[in-house]
Design a protein around this motif. Structure first.
Motif, PDB file in Angstrom:
ATOM      1  N   ARG A 148       0.997  -1.177  -0.149  1.00 23.25           N
ATOM      2  CA  ARG A 148      -0.185   0.021   0.036  1.00 23.25           C
ATOM      3  C   ARG A 148       1.009   1.902   0.074  1.00 23.25           C
ATOM      4  O   ARG A 148       0.633   1.601  -0.870  1.00 23.25           O
ATOM      5  N   ARG A 149       2.016   1.201   1.338  1.00 23.20           N
ATOM      6  CA  ARG A 149       3.059   2.308   1.012  1.00 23.20           C
ATOM      7  C   ARG A 149       3.227   2.302   0.001  1.00 23.20           C
ATOM      8  O   ARG A 149       3.381   4.264  -0.978  1.00 23.20           O
ATOM      9  N   PHE A 150       4.212   1.834  -1.192  1.00 24.05           N
ATOM     10  CA  PHE A 150       4.694   1.936  -2.537  1.00 24.05           C
ATOM     11  C   PHE A 150       3.860   2.315  -3.374  1.00 24.05           C
ATOM     12  O   PHE A 150       4.074   2.893  -4.200  1.00 24.05           O
ATOM     13  N   ALA A 151       2.529   1.615  -2.907  1.00 23.48           N
ATOM     14  CA  ALA A 151       1.410   2.421  -3.970  1.00 23.48           C
ATOM     15  C   ALA A 151       1.107   3.445  -4.546  1.00 23.48           C
ATOM     16  O   ALA A 151       0.755   4.678  -5.242  1.00 23.48           O
ATOM     17  N   ARG A 152       1.620   3.880  -2.891  1.00 22.09           N
ATOM     18  CA  ARG A 152       0.978   5.560  -2.739  1.00 22.09           C
ATOM     19  C   ARG A 152       1.964   6.022  -3.369  1.00 22.09           C
ATOM     20  O   ARG A 152       1.877   7.698  -3.936  1.00 22.09           O
ATOM     21  N   GLN A 153       3.416   5.482  -3.156  1.00 23.19           N
ATOM     22  CA  GLN A 153       4.155   6.457  -3.497  1.00 23.19           C
ATOM     23  C   GLN A 153       4.465   6.220  -4.693  1.00 23.19           C
ATOM     24  O   GLN A 153       5.968   6.792  -6.117  1.00 23.19           O
ATOM     25  N   ASN A 154       3.787   6.057  -5.908  1.00 21.66           N
ATOM     26  CA  ASN A 154       3.753   5.532  -7.519  1.00 21.66           C
ATOM     27  C   ASN A 154       4.755   4.420  -8.511  1.00 21.66           C
ATOM     28  O   ASN A 154       5.070   4.564  -8.676  1.00 21.66           O
ATOM     29  N   GLU A 155       5.088   3.764  -6.385  1.00 20.54           N
ATOM     30  CA  GLU A 155       6.235   2.504  -7.331  1.00 20.54           C
ATOM     31  C   GLU A 155       4.973   1.252  -7.651  1.00 20.54           C
ATOM     32  O   GLU A 155       5.061   0.587  -6.456  1.00 20.54           O
ATOM     33  N   ARG A 156       4.934   1.399  -8.598  1.00 19.12           N
ATOM     34  CA  ARG A 156       3.806   0.311  -8.741  1.00 19.12           C
ATOM     35  C   ARG A 156       4.230  -1.231  -8.678  1.00 19.12           C
ATOM     36  O   ARG A 156       4.080  -2.060  -8.541  1.00 19.12           O
ATOM     37  N   GLY A 157       5.708  -1.125  -9.372  1.00 18.23           N
ATOM     38  CA  GLY A 157       6.277  -2.621  -9.432  1.00 18.23           C
ATOM     39  C   GLY A 157       6.464  -3.135  -8.155  1.00 18.23           C
ATOM     40  O   GLY A 157       6.339  -3.886  -8.096  1.00 18.23           O
ATOM     41  N   TRP A 158       7.054  -2.233  -6.742  1.00 19.50           N
ATOM     42  CA  TRP A 158       7.405  -2.977  -5.719  1.00 19.50           C
ATOM     43  C   TRP A 158       6.226  -3.004  -5.319  1.00 19.50           C
ATOM     44  O   TRP A 158       5.610  -3.746  -4.169  1.00 19.50           O
ATOM     45  N   ARG A 160       3.888  -4.469  -6.795  1.00 24.02           N
ATOM     46  CA  ARG A 160       2.735  -5.650  -6.810  1.00 24.02           C
ATOM     47  C   ARG A 160       3.936  -6.903  -6.280  1.00 24.02           C
ATOM     48  O   ARG A 160       3.435  -8.189  -5.874  1.00 24.02           O
ATOM     49  N   PHE A 161       4.368  -6.281  -6.664  1.00 23.05           N
ATOM     50  CA  PHE A 161       5.871  -7.154  -5.897  1.00 23.05           C
ATOM     51  C   PHE A 161       5.183  -7.503  -4.965  1.00 23.05           C
ATOM     52  O   PHE A 161       5.310  -9.048  -3.982  1.00 23.05           O
ATOM     53  N   SER A 162       5.136  -6.770  -3.467  1.00 22.65           N
ATOM     54  CA  SER A 162       5.690  -7.126  -2.260  1.00 22.65           C
ATOM     55  C   SER A 162       3.774  -7.290  -2.198  1.00 22.65           C
ATOM     56  O   SER A 162       3.602  -7.999  -0.825  1.00 22.65           O
ATOM     57  N   LEU A 163       2.602  -7.348  -2.595  1.00 23.69           N
ATOM     58  CA  LEU A 163       1.237  -7.672  -2.373  1.00 23.69           C
ATOM     59  C   LEU A 163       1.507  -9.283  -2.649  1.00 23.69           C
ATOM     60  O   LEU A 163       0.941  -9.737  -2.430  1.00 23.69           O
ATOM     61  N   VAL A 164       2.157  -9.511  -3.936  1.00 24.36           N
ATOM     62  CA  VAL A 164       2.528 -11.192  -4.961  1.00 24.36           C
ATOM     63  C   VAL A 164       3.182 -11.713  -4.223  1.00 24.36           C
ATOM     64  O   VAL A 164       2.720 -13.200  -3.475  1.00 24.36           O
ATOM     65  N   THR A 165       4.131 -11.351  -2.920  1.00 27.53           N
ATOM     66  CA  THR A 165       4.261 -11.916  -1.784  1.00 27.53           C
ATOM     67  C   THR A 165       3.894 -12.291  -1.139  1.00 27.53           C
ATOM     68  O   THR A 165       4.018 -13.615  -0.853  1.00 27.53           O
ATOM     69  N   GLY A 166       3.576 -11.432   0.125  1.00 23.17           N
ATOM     70  CA  GLY A 166       2.376 -11.936   0.708  1.00 23.17           C
ATOM     71  C   GLY A 166       1.403 -12.430   0.904  1.00 23.17           C
ATOM     72  O   GLY A 166       0.896 -13.356   1.348  1.00 23.17           O
ATOM     73  N   VAL A 167       0.938 -12.756  -0.438  1.00 22.15           N
ATOM     74  CA  VAL A 167      -0.606 -13.129  -1.259  1.00 22.15           C
ATOM     75  C   VAL A 167      -0.062 -14.622  -1.350  1.00 22.15           C
ATOM     76  O   VAL A 167      -0.468 -16.173  -0.523  1.00 22.15           O
ATOM     77  N   VAL A 168       1.283 -14.857  -1.849  1.00 22.00           N
ATOM     78  CA  VAL A 168       2.244 -16.611  -2.027  1.00 22.00           C
ATOM     79  C   VAL A 168       2.149 -16.834  -0.621  1.00 22.00           C
ATOM     80  O   VAL A 168       1.793 -18.658  -0.590  1.00 22.00           O
ATOM     81  N   TYR A 169       2.475 -15.787   0.531  1.00 18.76           N
ATOM     82  CA  TYR A 169       3.293 -17.087   1.246  1.00 18.76           C
ATOM     83  C   TYR A 169       2.078 -17.672   2.641  1.00 18.76           C
ATOM     84  O   TYR A 169       1.927 -18.315   2.629  1.00 18.76           O
ATOM     85  N   PHE A 170       1.131 -16.142   1.874  1.00 19.22           N
ATOM     86  CA  PHE A 170      -0.242 -16.601   2.672  1.00 19.22           C
ATOM     87  C   PHE A 170      -1.505 -18.184   2.325  1.00 19.22           C
ATOM     88  O   PHE A 170      -1.578 -18.827   2.904  1.00 19.22           O
ATOM     89  N   LEU A 171      -1.394 -18.319   1.020  1.00 18.10           N
ATOM     90  CA  LEU A 171      -1.747 -19.205   0.313  1.00 18.10           C
ATOM     91  C   LEU A 171      -0.919 -20.627   0.469  1.00 18.10           C
ATOM     92  O   LEU A 171      -1.334 -21.855   0.964  1.00 18.10           O
ATOM     93  N   SER A 172       0.405 -20.706   0.780  1.00 19.26           N
ATOM     94  CA  SER A 172       1.417 -21.189   0.608  1.00 19.26           C
ATOM     95  C   SER A 172       1.368 -22.091   2.456  1.00 19.26           C
ATOM     96  O   SER A 172       1.402 -23.410   2.787  1.00 19.26           O
TER      97      SER A 172
END
Length: 213
Positions: A148-158, A160-172
């Motif tokens: 969320r913080r990276f999104a507010r800073q317009n660092e979209r790549g970071w 998405r990377f952060s969100l995907v990492t969190g979601v993958v960890y949760f699902l695993s």
């Protein structure tokens, strides 16, 4: 925040960045050379058992402590989110404590261990699971907050990377808890671990050159 405090952050961030390569590198070597170990059946934590098990335990303690150092350095570098910093500190502490509490032998590893899941769990085996679980929750929280913080800073790549990492960890984690010692569960969790450490390492290196607020 003083200039001196900020100047002390880069070396500590580098210490935090080293944790990931150490964990993944040593863990990979262990998985290859340890007799009887099969990544499709055995969790990485089982490597703390048998001859040479002390190497895995030590690696977990060291990388966990390095992660705590790196997380606190993020604070010095300008990260003002208590949830993000606290989540990463919790993750590092969880890894370190899990390293001190050895997982119980299971499913034929080390060689000579009966197949299948043990009928009972030792105190240190239980502590290992709880410490690891709490640490993983900390990492998931940090990933989501920083997304969320990276999104507010317009660092979209970071973001998405952060969100995907969190979601993958949760699902695993969900898959591992519901799938037992299945091949899919073990391999999925291994992928999540590698992704998590990669994200953390790159985050530390990113913070050395760009302020993460």
């Amino acid at each position: 925040m003083t200039t001196m405090t900020k100047q002390s952050a880069p070396p500590l961030l580098l210490a935090g960045a080293i944790a990931g390569p150490l964990y993944v590198g040593i863990g990979t070597i262990e998985a290859i050379v340890r007799d009887g170990y099969d990544i499709r059946r055995h969790s990485l934590s089982l490597l703390a058992n048998g001859n040479g098990g002390w190497i895995h335990s030590t690696m977990m303690v060291v990388t966990g402590l390095l992660t705590v150092v790196g997380a606190l350095a993020l604070r010095r570098a300008g990260l003002r989110s208590r949830w993000a910093v606290g989540g990463l500190v919790l993750y590092g502490a969880g890894v370190a404590v899990a390293g001190l509490m050895r997982a119980d032998p299971a499913d034929g590893f080390p060689i000579g261990t009966p197949p299948g899941i043990p009928d009972s769990v030792s105190w240190h085996g239980f502590g290992h699971v709880i410490a690891g679980f709490i640490g993983f929750i900390g990492l998931i929280v940090a990933c989501c907050v920083l997304s969320r913080r990276f999104a507010r800073q317009n660092e979209r790549g970071w973001s998405r990377f952060s969100l995907v990492t969190g979601v993958v960890y949760f699902l695993s984690l969900v898959g591992l808890s519901t799938g037992g010692g299945s091949t899919v569960g073990n391999l999925g969790f291994t992928v999540a671990v590698i992704l998590g450490w990669t994200w953390l390492t790159l985050l530390m290196l990113h913070a050395r050159t760009e302020e993460v607020r």
